[in-house]
Design a protein around this motif. Structure first.
Motif, PDB file in Angstrom:
ATOM      1  N   GLN A 109       0.779  -1.131   0.059  1.00  0.00           N
ATOM      2  CA  GLN A 109      -0.047   0.082  -0.292  1.00  0.00           C
ATOM      3  C   GLN A 109       1.261   1.371  -0.241  1.00  0.00           C
ATOM      4  O   GLN A 109       2.014   0.937  -0.267  1.00  0.00           O
ATOM      5  N   ASN A 110       0.333   2.298  -0.423  1.00  0.00           N
ATOM      6  CA  ASN A 110       1.027   3.930  -0.243  1.00  0.00           C
ATOM      7  C   ASN A 110       0.024   4.609   0.620  1.00  0.00           C
ATOM      8  O   ASN A 110      -0.947   4.426   0.700  1.00  0.00           O
ATOM      9  N   TYR A 111       1.147   5.817   0.947  1.00  0.00           N
ATOM     10  CA  TYR A 111       0.113   6.584   1.738  1.00  0.00           C
ATOM     11  C   TYR A 111       0.897   8.006   1.045  1.00  0.00           C
ATOM     12  O   TYR A 111       2.125   8.158   1.338  1.00  0.00           O
ATOM     13  N   VAL A 112      -0.068   9.004   0.497  1.00  0.00           N
ATOM     14  CA  VAL A 112       0.625  10.698  -0.032  1.00  0.00           C
ATOM     15  C   VAL A 112       0.454  11.946   1.669  1.00  0.00           C
ATOM     16  O   VAL A 112      -0.740  12.105   2.234  1.00  0.00           O
ATOM     17  N   TYR A 113       1.811  11.638   2.135  1.00  0.00           N
ATOM     18  CA  TYR A 113       1.975  12.767   3.486  1.00  0.00           C
ATOM     19  C   TYR A 113       2.218  14.313   2.326  1.00  0.00           C
ATOM     20  O   TYR A 113       2.649  14.310   1.140  1.00  0.00           O
ATOM     21  N   ASN A 114       1.344  15.037   3.033  1.00  0.00           N
ATOM     22  CA  ASN A 114       0.968  16.564   2.424  1.00  0.00           C
ATOM     23  C   ASN A 114       0.541  17.741   4.128  1.00  0.00           C
ATOM     24  O   ASN A 114      -0.567  18.061   4.183  1.00  0.00           O
ATOM     25  N   PHE A 115       1.135  18.501   3.690  1.00  0.00           N
ATOM     26  CA  PHE A 115       1.867  19.324   4.542  1.00  0.00           C
ATOM     27  C   PHE A 115       2.576  19.798   4.540  1.00  0.00           C
ATOM     28  O   PHE A 115       3.131  20.126   3.755  1.00  0.00           O
ATOM     29  N   THR A 116       2.500  21.832   5.175  1.00  0.00           N
ATOM     30  CA  THR A 116       3.155  22.584   4.767  1.00  0.00           C
ATOM     31  C   THR A 116       3.687  23.351   5.851  1.00  0.00           C
ATOM     32  O   THR A 116       3.554  22.822   7.147  1.00  0.00           O
ATOM     33  N   ILE A 117       5.350  23.558   5.889  1.00  0.00           N
ATOM     34  CA  ILE A 117       5.836  24.018   6.778  1.00  0.00           C
ATOM     35  C   ILE A 117       5.525  25.690   7.580  1.00  0.00           C
ATOM     36  O   ILE A 117       6.234  26.259   6.286  1.00  0.00           O
ATOM     37  N   VAL A 118       5.361  25.707   8.019  1.00  0.00           N
ATOM     38  CA  VAL A 118       5.162  26.651   9.000  1.00  0.00           C
ATOM     39  C   VAL A 118       5.579  27.882  10.189  1.00  0.00           C
ATOM     40  O   VAL A 118       5.883  26.783  11.130  1.00  0.00           O
ATOM     41  N   GLY A 119       6.460  28.217   9.944  1.00  0.00           N
ATOM     42  CA  GLY A 119       7.083  29.295  11.620  1.00  0.00           C
ATOM     43  C   GLY A 119       8.534  28.610  11.561  1.00  0.00           C
ATOM     44  O   GLY A 119       8.339  28.968  12.740  1.00  0.00           O
ATOM     45  N   GLN A 120       8.547  27.952  11.065  1.00  0.00           N
ATOM     46  CA  GLN A 120       9.742  27.284  12.015  1.00  0.00           C
ATOM     47  C   GLN A 120      11.498  27.355  10.701  1.00  0.00           C
ATOM     48  O   GLN A 120      10.916  27.071   9.078  1.00  0.00           O
ATOM     49  N   ARG A 121      12.467  27.379  10.643  1.00  0.00           N
ATOM     50  CA  ARG A 121      13.645  26.919  10.093  1.00  0.00           C
ATOM     51  C   ARG A 121      14.443  26.889  11.380  1.00  0.00           C
ATOM     52  O   ARG A 121      14.897  27.426  11.548  1.00  0.00           O
ATOM     53  N   GLY A 122      15.094  25.746  10.706  1.00  0.00           N
ATOM     54  CA  GLY A 122      16.397  24.837  11.001  1.00  0.00           C
ATOM     55  C   GLY A 122      16.617  23.825  10.557  1.00  0.00           C
ATOM     56  O   GLY A 122      16.416  23.085   9.410  1.00  0.00           O
ATOM     57  N   THR A 123      15.879  22.202  11.432  1.00  0.00           N
ATOM     58  CA  THR A 123      16.507  21.087  11.362  1.00  0.00           C
ATOM     59  C   THR A 123      15.745  20.245  12.116  1.00  0.00           C
ATOM     60  O   THR A 123      15.834  20.344  13.475  1.00  0.00           O
TER      61      THR A 123
END
Length: 567
Positions: A109-123
Motif C-alpha cells: 500500500q501507499n499513503y501521500v503525506y501532504n503538509f506545509t512548513i509554518v513558522g519553522q526554520r532550522g533542522t
C-alpha cells in the motif's frame, strides 16, 4: 502617456517577479520502503530502508513550502512516517504515529503525506513511528529560511547534516519482541553511528568512518540530529569550539561550548569556526551516551574525523581526541540545557503563555506489571518492566485515535479520564512505594481550542530515577522552569523564566528532578506525547492530548484524506 503606461507595467511586472521569487513552493518526494543488505561492525543483515539508503534521503524545504511525500511499502512490516517536530497545523492526518493519527501503511500500500512548513526554520527529521522501525528509517529535514531572509548569525560557508543513530547486529524488532516476552530490558545496540557509519573506534570499521573535510578560516553549519533509539549523547570535536544557534528548528541566543548534549528526538544547529591556519593534525569528533538509569546501556563511543584541506604532505598526522563528560555527568547536562534561551526579539518573539487556563502535573518513570499466570518473568522480583505517566501505562488501540475523534466514535477506542495529577501522591524522588504495579489503558486529556497549558513533568525514583526526553507532537512548548527533587508548586513557579525560555518540541525531564513547560493548544487533533527513549515508549511512557476544534473554519480539523490507510 505610452511611456507612463510602460513604466507602470514594468513596475507591476517587477513587483510580481519579486513576489514570485519569495513565493512558497511545493516539493515532491517518493519514499519506497525496501529491504537492503547492509554491513556494519563485521555483521551483515537485511535492513528496512527508504529508497535503499541508510540513513534515508535528505528533505530540503524552505519555511512556508508545502511538502508532498508518497510513501510506498514494499516490505512485510507495517510502516508509518512521522515528520518529527513539524507543527502539522490542521494537518494531523499526516503526523504519522501508528494508531494515533493513522493506521499503518500495510505491505503493497501507499499513503501521500501532504503538509506545509509554518513558522519553522532550522533542522528537523523524519522517522518511522511504529515499533522499533525507526532504527533504520530516518533522515534529516533541512528547513531553510524564506528566500531573501538571512540567518540571524554568520552565513555559513557550507552546511552539513550530522545524524546520530544506533546499529544493531540483530533485528531490532526481534529485540523488543524478546523484551516483551521476558519482561526484562532489551538488548542494547552494538554501535552508535554518525551518518550511518560507526567509525574507527569499533572493530573492522575504519573504512566506515564519517569524514568532514573543511577548509581553514571558514564557518560551517552543522545540523545535528539525535536519531538514536535509546540514548542521549554528549558530542564534541577535538580542539574546536561550537556555537549553538538553533534548537528544534527555532533560533536561540548563540552561545559557545566545546561539548553539547543532545537527546533522542532533539536537533541542534551549531556553527563550527575552523582554524585560520591549516593545522598539522587530524581531529576526532566523538559521541558517547549520557545515561542515568539502572539498566544496561551501550557504553561505546562513535567517532568521525575532521580533516583540513588541502591535506598536509606530512604522513601520520597526530590524531587529536576530545574530552567528553563522564557518562553520568548530570551536572554538565543541566548546565548545558540551562544555557538554551529563545532569541525573544521583535523578529523572533517568545510568545510565552502568561496566564494559564489548565495546570497539569505528570509523573514519569518506570513501573511493573505482574507476570502472567504460570509464566516466568525476568523483571524486578519476577515482574515485567513497564513505564508510565501518572502511573498509567498507555496501551495503543487497534484503530486510529484521530479518526475515532473526528467521527465522534471514540467509545471502545480511548477514554477521556487520564489523571491530570497523580492519583496517589508520594515522595517522588525519595524512597519509592512498595507497590510498583501500574494501571494499563488508553486514556487521553481533552483540551478546548487555544487553552493555555502548563505541564510539570516529575521524574520518579520507582525502579531508579533517570532522565526522560519527552516529545510532544503538534506543538512547540516553552521550557519555563526546571529543578531537582520534588516540584514545589508554591516556591518553584516564582523562579520561572517567562521572558526568553527556550522553545522546542523535545525536552529532558532531569534525572531525579522536574521540568515545567507551557504551550497554547492551538492545533486541533489528537497529539501524541511520549518518551523518546524507544524502550520506554514501547513499555507505555506515552499519552495523548485531544484538542477540540475552535469556532472558526481556520480552527477546525479538515476531513481525512481519501487515501488514509485503514486498519
Amino acid at each position: 502617456m505610452g511611456a507612463k503606461m510602460m513604466i507602470l507595467s514594468l513596475t507591476i511586472f517587477l513587483a510580481w517577479s519579486t513576489d514570485q521569487s519569495h513565493a512558497a513552493k511545493t516539493r515532491y518526494y517518493n519514499f519506497d520502503i525496501i529491504m537492503k543488505n547492509i554491513t556494519r561492525v563485521c555483521h551483515t543483515r537485511s535492513v528496512v530502508t527508504v529508497n535503499g539508503q541508510f540513513p534515508g534521503p535528505k528533505i530540503v524545504v524552505r519555511e512556508g513550502d508545502r511538502l508532498i511525500v508518497k510513501v510506498t511499502n514494499y516490505v512485510q512490516n507495517n510502516v508509518t512516517i512521522h515528520w518529527h517536530g513539524v507543527r502539522q497545523i490542521r494537518t494531523g492526518w499526516y503526523d504519522g504515529p501508528a494508531y494515533v493519527t493513522q493506521c499503518p501503511i500495510q505491505t503493497g500500500q501507499n499513503y501521500v503525506y501532504n503538509f506545509t512548513i509554518v513558522g519553522q526554520r532550522g533542522t528537523l527529521f523524519w522517522h518511522a513511528h511504529i515499533s522499533w522501525m525507526r532504527s533504520s528509517l530516518y533522515g534529516p529535514i533541512i528547513i531553510l529560511p524564506k528566500k531573501g531572509v538571512p540567518y540571524p548569525f554568520t552565513k555559513p560557508y557550507k552546511e552539513v547534516p550530522i545524524l546520530f543513530g544506533e546499529w544493531f547486529n540483530t533485528d531490532p524488532e526481534a529485540i523488543i519482541a524478546q523484551s516483551f516476552q521476558t519482561g526484562a530490558g532489551p538488548n542494547v545496540s552494538d554501535a552508535y553511528t554518525i551518518n550511518g557509519l560507526p567509525g574507527l573506534l569499533y572493530n573492522c570499521s575504519s573504512k566506515d568512518t564519517f569524514k568532514l573535510k573543511v577548509k581553514p578560516g571558514k564557518t560551517y553549519l552543522l545540523r545535528l540530529v539525535n536519531a538514536a533509539l535509546n540514548d542521549e549523547l554528549f558530542f564534541s570535536i577535538a580542539n574546536h569550539t561550537l556555537t549553538v544557534v538553533d534548537a528544534d528548528a527555532l533560533y536561540v541566543k548563540p552561545f559557545s561550548t566545546s561539548v553539547l548534549l543532545i537527546t533522542p528526538g532533539q536537533t541542534t544547529n551549531v556553527l563550527l569556526h575552523t582554524h585560520t591556519v591549516c593545522p598539522k593534525s587530524t581531529f576526532l569528533m566523538t559521541a558517547h551516551p549520557y545515561a542515568t538509569g539502572q539498566g544496561t546501556f551501550d557504553n561505546s563511543t562513535v567517532a568521525g574525523l575532521l580533516e583540513y584541506e588541502p591535506v598536509s604532505h606530512m604522513k601520520n598526522l597526530p590524531l587529536m581526541k576530545p574530552n567528553l563528560p563522564a557518562m553520568n555527568d548530570t551536572s554538565f547536562a543541566t548546565n548545558f540545557t540551562r544555557k538554551l534561551r529563545s532569541l525573544a526579539n521583535a523578529e523572533y518573539p517568545a510568545n510565552v503563555p502568561k496566564f494559564i487556563d489548565r495546570h497539569f502535573f505528570f509523573t514519569v518513570g518506570l513501573g511493573a506489571n505482574p507476570c502472567p499466570k504460570n509464566g516466568t518473568c525476568q523483571g524486578p522480583n519476577g515482574t515485567k518492566l513497564t513505564s508510565t505517566i501518572n502511573n498509567v501505562s498507555f496501551v495503543l488501540p487497534t484503530t486510529a485515535m484521530l479518526q475515532a475523534h473526528y467521527s465522534g466514535k471514540s467509545k471502545g477506542v480511548y477514554t477521556t479520564d487520564f489523571p491530570v495529577y497523580p492519583l496517589y501522591p508520594f515522595n517522588y524522588t525519595g524512597t519509592p512505594p512498595n507497590n510498583t504495579f501500574v494501571t494499563n489503558g488508553t486514556k487521553v486529556v481533552v483540551l478546548n481550542y487555544n487553552t493555555s497549558v502548563e505541564l510539570v513533568m516529575q521524574d520518579t525514583s520507582i525502579l531508579g530515577s533517570e532522565s526522560h526526553p519527552l516529545h510532544l507532537h503538534g506543538f512547540n512548548f516553552f521550557v519555563v522552569g526546571t529543578g531537582f527533587g520534588n516540584f514545589n508548586p508554591i516556591k518553584d513557579p516564582i523562579k520561572y523564566n517567562l521572558v526568553d525560555p527556550v522553545e522546542r518540541n523535545t525536552i529532558g525531564v532531569p534525572d531525579g528532578g522536574w521540568v515545567a513547560i507551557r504551550f497554547f493548544a492551538d492545533n486541533p487533533g489528537v497529539w501524541f506525547m511520549h518518551c523518546h527513549l524507544e524502550v520506554h515508549t514501547s513499555w507505555g511512557l506515552k499519552m495523548a492530548w485531544v484538542v477540540n476544534d475552535g469556532p472558526l473554519a481556520s480552527q477546525k480539523l479538515p476531513p481525512p484524506p481519501s487515501d488514509l490507510p485503514v486498519c
